[in-house]
Motif scaffolding. Structure first.
Motif, PDB file in Angstrom:
ATOM      1  N   LEU A 276     -18.944  21.761  20.240  1.00 21.34           N
ATOM      2  CA  LEU A 276     -20.264  21.226  19.911  1.00 21.34           C
ATOM      3  C   LEU A 276     -20.557  21.386  18.422  1.00 21.34           C
ATOM      4  O   LEU A 276     -21.041  20.443  17.780  1.00 21.34           O
ATOM      5  N   MET A 277     -20.249  22.551  17.871  1.00 20.48           N
ATOM      6  CA  MET A 277     -20.498  22.764  16.436  1.00 20.48           C
ATOM      7  C   MET A 277     -19.668  21.804  15.589  1.00 20.48           C
ATOM      8  O   MET A 277     -20.191  21.178  14.654  1.00 20.48           O
TER       9      MET A 277
ATOM     10  N   TRP B 248     -22.973   9.691  10.137  1.00 20.57           N
ATOM     11  CA  TRP B 248     -24.368   9.354  10.382  1.00 20.57           C
ATOM     12  C   TRP B 248     -24.690   7.923   9.955  1.00 20.57           C
ATOM     13  O   TRP B 248     -25.532   7.257  10.569  1.00 20.57           O
TER      14      TRP B 248
ATOM     15  N   SER C 203     -20.849   8.337  22.723  1.00 26.00           N
ATOM     16  CA  SER C 203     -21.934   9.155  22.157  1.00 26.00           C
ATOM     17  C   SER C 203     -22.977   9.500  23.215  1.00 26.00           C
ATOM     18  O   SER C 203     -23.435  10.646  23.301  1.00 26.00           O
TER      19      SER C 203
ATOM     20  N   ILE D 266     -20.554  14.146  13.693  1.00 25.13           N
ATOM     21  CA  ILE D 266     -21.636  13.157  13.785  1.00 25.13           C
ATOM     22  C   ILE D 266     -22.368  13.049  12.453  1.00 25.13           C
ATOM     23  O   ILE D 266     -22.705  11.950  12.003  1.00 25.13           O
ATOM     24  N   ALA D 267     -22.580  14.180  11.797  1.00 23.85           N
ATOM     25  CA  ALA D 267     -23.263  14.164  10.491  1.00 23.85           C
ATOM     26  C   ALA D 267     -22.463  13.370   9.462  1.00 23.85           C
ATOM     27  O   ALA D 267     -23.042  12.621   8.665  1.00 23.85           O
TER      28      ALA D 267
ATOM     29  N   LEU E 152     -23.703  13.266  24.813  1.00 24.28           N
ATOM     30  CA  LEU E 152     -25.042  13.861  24.875  1.00 24.28           C
ATOM     31  C   LEU E 152     -25.354  14.325  26.303  1.00 24.28           C
ATOM     32  O   LEU E 152     -25.894  15.413  26.504  1.00 24.28           O
TER      33      LEU E 152
ATOM     34  N   SER F 143     -18.519  18.955  16.568  1.00 29.48           N
ATOM     35  CA  SER F 143     -19.039  17.604  16.837  1.00 29.48           C
ATOM     36  C   SER F 143     -20.292  17.310  16.029  1.00 29.48           C
ATOM     37  O   SER F 143     -20.488  16.177  15.578  1.00 29.48           O
ATOM     38  N   ILE F 144     -21.118  18.307  15.840  1.00 31.27           N
ATOM     39  CA  ILE F 144     -22.324  18.119  15.025  1.00 31.27           C
ATOM     40  C   ILE F 144     -21.933  17.751  13.601  1.00 31.27           C
ATOM     41  O   ILE F 144     -22.493  16.820  13.008  1.00 31.27           O
TER      42      ILE F 144
END
Length: 139
Positions: A52-53, A63, A85, A59-60, A89, A55-56
């Motif tokens: 998750l980290m 963006w 995506s 995604i950033a 989520l 992936s954040i």
């Protein structure tokens, strides 16, 4: 190597560990050994949080694609990424929900499992499609 490729490469091992541990967790539930199930559950939570980290950050770095999609709509080639995506989520939200309930065999747990399987399959396609570009980043 550019930061974006470092992030993209880091996603692959944590994705594999998260997916594999999720499947092993499901198998351990069928086998009925609670200690083995518990160990896989802890490992799955830890690797999934790492995923998750990463992936954040992923995604950033992408963006602009999300902003462009929101502004201009989904392009023909972007439909799978948009579905991925949304599924991702859903997996994240059901995963966090499972932290607060008895998840083994619950409707939320089964939703998380099957959404995770579909997300895993789409993610493998997402990675394979971009693998030539990732390999090129190593040169």
């Amino acid at each position: 190597m550019k930061k974006i490729f470092v992030i993209d490469w880091s996603l692959i091992p944590v994705f594999v560990l998260s997916a594999y541990s999720g499947i092993e967790l499901h198998v351990a539930d069928y086998e009925g050994n609670h200690e083995v199930w518990h160990n896989w559950a802890v490992f799955h939570v830890l690797t999934s949080l790492l995923f998750l980290m990463a992936s954040i950050f992923h995604i950033a770095t992408h963006w602009g694609w999300y902003k462009g999609t929101a502004k201009n709509g989904i392009g023909r080639k972007s439909k799978v990424t948009a579905v991925l995506s949304i599924l991702f989520l859903s997996v994240v939200l059901t995963g966090f929900a499972l932290l607060g309930i008895e998840g083994a065999g619950s409707p939320v747990g089964l939703c998380h499992f099957w959404t995770g399987i579909v997300t895993t399959v789409l993610s493998i396609g997402h990675i394979l499609k971009r693998l030539p570009l990732l390999r090129k980043s190593l040169k």
